[in-house]
Every structure is written in structure tokens, then in C-alpha cells.
Write a protein that holds these residues in place. Structure first.
Motif, short mmCIF file in Angstrom:
data_model
loop_
_atom_site.label_atom_id
_atom_site.label_comp_id
_atom_site.label_asym_id
_atom_site.label_seq_id
_atom_site.Cartn_x
_atom_site.Cartn_y
_atom_site.Cartn_z
N ILE A 64 26.13 5.51 -56.10
CA ILE A 64 26.25 4.35 -55.13
C ILE A 64 25.34 3.32 -54.92
O ILE A 64 24.10 3.69 -55.04
CB ILE A 64 26.73 5.05 -53.70
N ARG A 65 25.72 1.95 -55.31
CA ARG A 65 24.85 1.03 -55.03
C ARG A 65 25.13 0.04 -53.99
O ARG A 65 24.24 -0.75 -53.60
CB ARG A 65 24.38 0.42 -56.44
N ASP A 66 26.40 -0.03 -53.49
CA ASP A 66 26.81 -0.55 -52.13
C ASP A 66 26.87 0.20 -51.02
O ASP A 66 26.08 1.07 -50.96
CB ASP A 66 28.19 -1.27 -52.72
N SER A 111 29.16 2.26 -49.80
CA SER A 111 29.80 3.59 -49.99
C SER A 111 30.41 3.60 -51.38
O SER A 111 30.72 4.58 -51.68
CB SER A 111 30.80 3.63 -48.91
N SER A 112 30.24 2.60 -52.35
CA SER A 112 30.60 2.85 -53.47
C SER A 112 29.96 1.80 -54.44
O SER A 112 28.78 1.51 -54.06
CB SER A 112 32.03 2.16 -53.59
N SER A 113 30.58 1.48 -55.35
CA SER A 113 29.87 0.50 -56.51
C SER A 113 31.04 -0.13 -57.36
O SER A 113 32.19 0.30 -57.34
CB SER A 113 29.00 1.35 -57.47
N LEU A 148 33.59 5.07 -58.39
CA LEU A 148 32.50 5.98 -59.00
C LEU A 148 33.00 6.75 -59.96
O LEU A 148 31.97 7.52 -60.73
CB LEU A 148 32.10 6.68 -57.68
N ASP A 155 25.88 -2.28 -61.45
CA ASP A 155 26.70 -2.46 -60.43
C ASP A 155 26.71 -4.14 -60.13
O ASP A 155 25.71 -4.66 -59.98
CB ASP A 155 26.24 -1.87 -59.15
#
Length: 258
Positions: A116-118, A120-122, A144, A169
């Protein structure tokens, strides 16, 4: 890898691999195709030194292999010989010309459990790098476990290194974040293909294998196969320098007849 029929334990996969390749007879038909007439091969009672010399000549130096199939690493001691062999070859290098040996088609299949890079997701995408060449997939938003099934094409130079894979990402505002990376060793596939010759003349068989080890990112051993007259290899990689994630790709090798 050398295994004893009587002293080693063989897994089902190892037995299946030996059957698919064709056993020692098939291997010797390739690696001893140009054995000099009257050459005496070592026997079980031969001295260790004699056996070591033969093994080096057969596998490392590939002295008995068809000359056009030989792939021998260039050691520093060979550099002077190569430089003096051809003025035209050095001229090519000086003007920046690159000699390619084949085309690599890479189908990026998908990823699982990516980081995860945002919030809650990417928004992941894959970048492949080989030398100065780069190719990338499309961005899949908010996923993901993305499925790309996209084919990327790269030319492979005569002096090639590993294929580098990065998952990034996509970010609209700041720099794209790294979600993991890994390297793919191309030698097992390219060397196996060169040893067996034209794949269109072969049936569907396994011709090589890249073994999982602590020095690579493989999640399991990866077989090099001839399928439908094409050399293919499916690889699943555990991404490095990240919390989690795996990526699966399928490679197809097409040698150029130069």
C-alpha cells in the motif's frame, strides 16, 4: 547440478525434469557432438585430475559442442584477443552501434498482495529495464492484486545483464513511489535455447531451469520450456525492498539468426 542415481534422493520434480530433457544420452548428444575421433573419455577408474579436465572441457569451455552454439564467458584475459581480432568490430563500438542477439517478449501477467502506497491501496504499474531500454505497463488504479496481461518487447544485446523489474505507484502530484523490485537472470533461458537449436524442430519439452536460491527473487524453480515451437519461461518473483508483493511474468525468447 550432478546427482547420483544410487546415493542421492530424487524428488518427483527432478525425476520429471530428467525424463522431459531426455536423460544423459540426450545431453551427451549435444555436449559431445564434436568429440574428436578416437578421444578417450574418462572411466570410473580414471584419476580425479583427468576427470576434472574432461568436465571443464565439456561443460565450461564447451570444446565438444557445435561451434555456433558455444556460449563461453569472456574473461579479462580474453579482452586483448578480442580487441585485436577485428578493426571493424572496434569501430562499431566507437560509433555506438549495438549488436543484438535476440528479442525478448515479456508478458506481465499480474501481481499479488502488493504494498500500500496511498491511503488504503495503490495505483501500480510495472517498468522493465534492460541496459538502456525501458518498457512499462499501463496503470491499474486502486488494486493490490492487479492483472495486466500486457506484452512488452525488448531487444537483447550481445553483452546483456539481468532484466530489472520495478513496480511503482502512480502519483498525480508527487514522484511515483517504489512498490518493490526484482531481477531476472536471462542466462538460463538464452543458454538453454542456444544449446538445443531451432525450437520449431523440437517437441514440447523442458530444456532448462532457473533454480530458486538465496541469491535471487524466485518464489519457486522456473522451468525453461519449448511449447508449440517457442522457447518460454514463466517466472514468479518475490519483490525486494518492500513490505510484500509478488509479480508473475511469462517470457518468450526469439534468437536472431545473424
Amino acid at each position: 547440478q550432478v546427482m547420483s542415481v544410487t546415493l542421492d534422493k530424487w524428488s518427483d520434480d527432478e525425476i520429471d525434469s530428467m525424463v522431459e530433457v531426455g536423460g544423459n544420452s540426450q545431453a551427451n548428444a549435444i555436449y559431445e557432438a564434436f568429440l574428436p575421433e578416437g578421444y578417450r573419455k574418462p572411466h570410473p577408474d580414471s584419476a580425479q585430475e583427468e576427470r576434472q579436465k574432461f568436465i571443464k572441457s565439456k561443460y565450461e569451455l564447451q570444446e565438444f559442442l557445435e561451434p555456433s552454439l558455444r556460449i563461453v564467458s569472456n574473461h579479462p584475459s580474453d579482452a586483448g584477443k578480442q580487441a585485436s581480432n577485428s578493426h571493424s568490430a572496434s569501430s562499431k563500438s566507437e560509433i555506438g552501434m549495438v549488436e543484438f542477439i535476440g528479442i525478448l517478449n515479456v508478458k506481465v501477467i499480474g501481481g499479488t498482495k502488493l504494498a500500500i502506497r496511498d491511503m488504503s491501496s495503490s495505483d501500480p504499474y510495472v517498468v522493465l529495464t534492460l541496459g538502456q531500454q525501458k518498457a512499462q505497463t499501463s496503470v491499474i488504479k486502486g488494486n493490490l492484486n492487479p492483472v495486466w496481461n500486457e506484452e512488452l518487447k525488448l531487444s537483447v544485446p550481445q553483452k546483456y545483464g539481468p532484466l530489472k523489474l520495478q513496480v511503482l505507484d502512480h502519483d498525480m502530484v508527487s514522484k511515483d513511489d517504489l512498490m518493490g523490485e526484482a531481477e531476472i537472470d536471462l542466462q538460463p533461458m538464452i543458454n538453454a535455447a542456444a544449446s538445443f537449436g531451432d525450437p520449431e524442430l523440437l517437441g514440447d519439452i523442458q530444456i532448462g531451469r532457473w533454480l530458486k536460491s538465496g541469491d535471487n527473487a524466485l518464489t519457486a524453480d522456473s522451468a525453461v520450456m519449448v511449447t508449440g515451437g517457442k522457447v518460454k519461461q514463466e517466472v514468479t518473483l518475490k519483490l525486494q525492498h518492500t513490505e510484500s508483493g509478488e509479480v508473475t511474468v511469462e517470457m518468450e525468447w526469439m534468437a536472431l539468426n545473424i
